[in-house]
Scaffold this motif. Sequence first.
Motif, PDB file in Angstrom:
ATOM      1  N   ARG A 151      -7.987   6.369   0.841  1.00 24.66           N
ATOM      2  CA  ARG A 151      -7.641   6.109  -0.545  1.00 24.66           C
ATOM      3  C   ARG A 151      -7.362   7.375  -1.513  1.00 24.66           C
ATOM      4  NH1 ARG A 151      -7.963   0.665  -1.271  1.00 24.66           N
ATOM      5  NH2 ARG A 151      -9.169  -0.146   0.337  1.00 24.66           N
ATOM      6  N   GLY A 170       1.900   6.105   3.587  1.00 25.16           N
ATOM      7  CA  GLY A 170       1.278   6.470   2.402  1.00 25.16           C
ATOM      8  C   GLY A 170       1.959   7.818   1.491  1.00 25.16           C
ATOM      9  N   VAL A 225      -3.086   7.067   1.679  1.00 25.46           N
ATOM     10  CA  VAL A 225      -2.536   7.471   2.921  1.00 25.46           C
ATOM     11  C   VAL A 225      -3.312   6.792   4.304  1.00 25.46           C
ATOM     12  CG1 VAL A 225      -1.383   9.539   2.213  1.00 25.46           C
ATOM     13  CG2 VAL A 225      -3.497   9.685   3.449  1.00 25.46           C
ATOM     14  N   PHE A 238      -7.571   4.269   6.819  1.00 27.02           N
ATOM     15  CA  PHE A 238      -6.985   4.229   5.446  1.00 27.02           C
ATOM     16  C   PHE A 238      -7.856   5.134   4.531  1.00 27.02           C
ATOM     17  CE2 PHE A 238      -5.929   2.223   1.101  1.00 27.02           C
ATOM     18  CZ  PHE A 238      -4.503   2.902   1.130  1.00 27.02           C
ATOM     19  N   LEU A 250       0.866  -1.449   0.045  1.00 29.30           N
ATOM     20  CA  LEU A 250      -0.008   0.046  -0.222  1.00 29.30           C
ATOM     21  C   LEU A 250       0.861   1.242   0.140  1.00 29.30           C
ATOM     22  CD1 LEU A 250      -3.091  -0.974   2.462  1.00 29.30           C
ATOM     23  CD2 LEU A 250      -2.742  -1.155   0.109  1.00 29.30           C
ATOM     24  N   SER A 251       1.920   1.257   0.275  1.00 24.71           N
ATOM     25  CA  SER A 251       2.877   2.303   0.445  1.00 24.71           C
ATOM     26  C   SER A 251       4.551   2.043   0.425  1.00 24.71           C
ATOM     27  CB  SER A 251       2.634   3.228   1.553  1.00 24.71           C
ATOM     28  OG  SER A 251       2.941   2.595   2.924  1.00 24.71           O
TER      29      SER A 251
END
Lengths: 350, 350, 350, 350
Positions: free
Chosen positions: D86, D16, D23, D84, A68-69
Amino acid sequence: MAGNSFGEVFRITTFGESHGDGVGVVIDGCPPRISLSTEDFVPDMARRRPGTDSFGTPRREEDKVEILSGVFEGLTTGAPITLFIRNQDADSKPYEVLRAVFRPGHGDYTYFKKYGHFDFRGGGRYSSRETAARVAAGVVAGKILEPIGVKIVAYTLELGGIRAGSINLDFVEKNPLYCPDPAATKRMEEAMSRARKEGDSLGGIAEVRATGCPAGFGEPVFDKLDADLAKAVMSIGTVKGVEIGAGFEAARFKGSENNDLITTDGFQTNQAGGILGGISNGDEIILRAAMKPIPSISREQDTVDRQGRSARVKFIGRFDVAALPRIIPVLEAMVKIVLADHYLRLKTMR
Amino acid sequence: MAGNSFGEVFRITTFGESHGDGVGVVIDGCPPRISLSTEDFVPDMARRRPGTDSFGTPRREEDKVEILSGVFEGLTTGAPITLFIRNQDADSKPYEVLRAVFRPGHGDYTYFKKYGHFDFRGGGRYSSRETAARVAAGVVAGKILEPIGVKIVAYTLELGGIRAGSINLDFVEKNPLYCPDPAATKRMEEAMSRARKEGDSLGGIAEVRATGCPAGFGEPVFDKLDADLAKAVMSIGTVKGVEIGAGFEAARFKGSENNDLITTDGFQTNQAGGILGGISNGDEIILRAAMKPIPSISREQDTVDRQGRSARVKFIGRFDVAALPRIIPVLEAMVKIVLADHYLRLKTMR
Amino acid sequence: MAGNSFGEVFRITTFGESHGDGVGVVIDGCPPRISLSTEDFVPDMARRRPGTDSFGTPRREEDKVEILSGVFEGLTTGAPITLFIRNQDADSKPYEVLRAVFRPGHGDYTYFKKYGHFDFRGGGRYSSRETAARVAAGVVAGKILEPIGVKIVAYTLELGGIRAGSINLDFVEKNPLYCPDPAATKRMEEAMSRARKEGDSLGGIAEVRATGCPAGFGEPVFDKLDADLAKAVMSIGTVKGVEIGAGFEAARFKGSENNDLITTDGFQTNQAGGILGGISNGDEIILRAAMKPIPSISREQDTVDRQGRSARVKFIGRFDVAALPRIIPVLEAMVKIVLADHYLRLKTMR
Amino acid sequence: MAGNSFGEVFRITTFGESHGDGVGVVIDGCPPRISLSTEDFVPDMARRRPGTDSFGTPRREEDKVEILSGVFEGLTTGAPITLFIRNQDADSKPYEVLRAVFRPGHGDYTYFKKYGHFDFRGGGRYSSRETAARVAAGVVAGKILEPIGVKIVAYTLELGGIRAGSINLDFVEKNPLYCPDPAATKRMEEAMSRARKEGDSLGGIAEVRATGCPAGFGEPVFDKLDADLAKAVMSIGTVKGVEIGAGFEAARFKGSENNDLITTDGFQTNQAGGILGGISNGDEIILRAAMKPIPSISREQDTVDRQGRSARVKFIGRFDVAALPRIIPVLEAMVKIVLADHYLRLKTMR
């Protein structure tokens, strides 16, 4: 002050529950420009994955790791790396019984006492599913160790009281029990089948070896390498004991038997398991972990309910017969994480 | 990034070398208004002190604890508490040989490899003298645990291969080996004398029990109570193995044998050693630590020198025959420190 | 969870009270083989020491730094370095009044509210005497930065509303106010004398410059270099504001005025104060700290007592007219400690 | 050792990038049984969200917060909470130019120097998009503070050199600039329009006030409340200065003017900004942060490329005219996070 982070420089923070959206990990402190892709996770995740052999839980999870990162154009950036593994085949119905009663041997009782309520679906946070995040983090740790030549292998040394008589590392990956001894493997498999038939479970002992680790890892007097390894391994559910090198046997040796003499070719023996004074000595690092039989059995057991009244519980979920062999990649991962962390920590001293 | 601090809320930072000015500890996070005076340290320091029995090193240290900060008018203030124990009877001459060669089984080799040079006088930082600071810190931790009724006792379960056959806790403080079994004590003493005569050393196993600890201590998934205990204990020099409850034996049990059934009177058995899912369950906490024979023996051994050339070393210093019994108060101290820390950590969750 | 440690890799833990045995610091994480002796501390300790000029408190302290651990044969060993500065000329009598009432502007009130009791002698833990330990630690940090060419200088930019009109760094160490402007120095001295006569105190602004710092220090997104500098400086008593580069003035600029254009010779301007995105850019690091007038004044003031009743307090102790100039070496020390920490942290990323 | 975690007990780890998947933040240490749902995040996320007023970037993001872990049946469980957000409307094309050249005033240059490569799409990790995770974490912190009555409000005190002449807190949420003064608001809006037309950007000053905070928050001598607030606020991109209470003005006061006298009704004044000796005194906590004009402007500027050669850059992305007003909820969030952390830390001292 909660405890879901581990490591000082290579620092992982895991999250997620068995029957929630998924489990994952944020890795902070991974150096930049290390190649990393979702494919890198496939082999180890497959080794840990439920449903891959006849002894494991029938739960089926693809265990695909999403990044995700923290990765850009195939390379780590130095920013936190977030890995996420979605839950897919989670069936929460059998766990509704836990709204009332505690299963013996599980975290049900202590989680309720500590938090006042808890996500009991599939064991929630104390489910072994949590270890999927550790395995994923271990893959990244492995990427840091690879260039310096550190190699980690774990195997089933003992299962249901049956001990491997010989260590053939080539055989480890060729059998579903990760046992290094073909003869013992067969007997272990029989013991597993028997236990499954009896609705019971088995414990075991795993051994982990790390070769290629240079001298100098470990930060006395508390973050000694063996101390951090002990914590890393003991933090895995079902582990009840850990020993380094000769371990408990060392208690029966005399100093003249236990001291590893030093020669121009290195250490003559390795009773120390590669660690002296809490610092790696360049020799092979060896540790063993004892796993209790997993507490989930399909027999009715005495317990109490949330109101403290006598009760009986017979649990029909999906579970393994033993923590072994699925715990093998988890052990490897935790050892990798400790070694990667200490490798990076050592850099600050030089 | 060095590792001389331990604990998160009740946090100790130790310092000092065997033959330097002294050893000490800064304790940050101790709540205010706890009575503390230099007298509080006398009993435990005496138990750890060298030179108090015929088996120990002849080094004589008064081991008086000075309180350098953090106490005002007999009460802790919430500011860091600094405890300092001066070195007095330190004789560095025998250690000059370590300028050239490494003693097998000691930290000499790894400290040199890691730091490039090291204070070899009496083992410097890796000397067991460092544990005096742990014992002092343990006294303060004990002051935090006392009001909630937690009691910790450690004893010699096995020494030189001789195991206590019965556990008589009243006998523990009545013999210099802290052994709970009078018959075994006698045989252990004989083994100690024999080893001393042979210029050799012995290993052993200690057991620690904590009673009165409420359910709820431990912070999954990494700072589980058992994980932190394992680290605390493994960070003590000479410890090579640690196990909780049934420990390595649990690996041979079946789930139906190992699960502690729950009744209206509490747990029927205590295979878990008082910890479930990494959290204390209110039952007695039980752990065992395996100590290798101390590496200091008075026989000549093979080794290499700093240039990697073959050498022989015969070391004439002053040292114990076994880490036991002097390590007993150290084990108690580390367990107290872990429990005090987790007691304070739990407060943040409530 | 107490807060007496600072830094992640180069980590200091300070302890001690104004009128206790002394103040000190344990430094963990200092690399080995750095030369260090008690003489190294003399210059900076002298600059911070009370009683060295006509404006400061008449308290006389020798401020000799003892090295209690971590140094062997003149070199750091990698083990914790303990520095201790004994209190000598402490007169606690004037502080007995604090057993009853709180001084306005001091920590008396909040320490009592937080801890229930406190060591009020000389301000105890919140005395500026605590900063002696910071200065000592800063000397060690400076030893780490020296080989890479980092130089730190702080000076009095403003005092009692009088601002230095020019920055002549050569003049800084030539006047007791560490002011870079001879003309302003004279007026500041007059303001100090006036305030002293009036029984009042003055505030001021100090500026710190670090040259030679390579690009790359700082760990986003929380341990940015400017964030850690802000914390380090704001943690010094009497500091009420901190700014980097253009600081509060930047709020009035337009982007086209504030952006530092980049040329083949480096940055054209330095509005950023050497930090971009929380990471040093290789340019000079510039920060300013605002100090309130120290709260100790010799006028009678309204307050309350511990029972909450109206009271008056007129305090006759020994104190400075302003935190400046004595705070100058403290500011330098804190900046050195942050930079040394980030220098070592950067090593783990490479 | 990277720096993406903040707080000790209430500990957040953010991750993120601007144009990656999204993030997010993992919160460890949040007490159990606090109600939490995705709806709780809507108001603050909306206040921070891009595209909600005519001055902001035209980027459109829904900024829906997903709860990936740590909540069961509407209540926190004590396990890590993962939030989270998006990324949806991310257009990376304009950023391709950053493969070659560095934008003045941005992290481009320092990220490249530190990490060797970086995710330049939308600023990657140093994008202000990162602050969305802070705002989400701040919502959870607010849930901890709510029951004890702590309330936090931030507003635009100054923008483009125009200062609010009066503080009408009721007006703050009624205008898109979060300015407490209607007259100033109008002039600020004109300045914003002018700057936008000129392709330029503006800086400003925000003020944050926290009421209802009990005395006792803050852990001397390094984790003082003001020190942690300074770090929290300075860690936000574009912030170049922070001050508490009278702040830089305090440097011009005399002690007799700056000391807050204490009466039976509390403090007569609040020059201290609610913090004495690093500990909250029960009065209103007041801080101000200075924001530089955001470096993204649509004019061509001098710079260099990755090879160090002279270059010109004119950037056509989507960006705000000023960090204010969107930074207002971020400031509030960081203050909430610090206060929640210190509230939980205080529990360990009692």
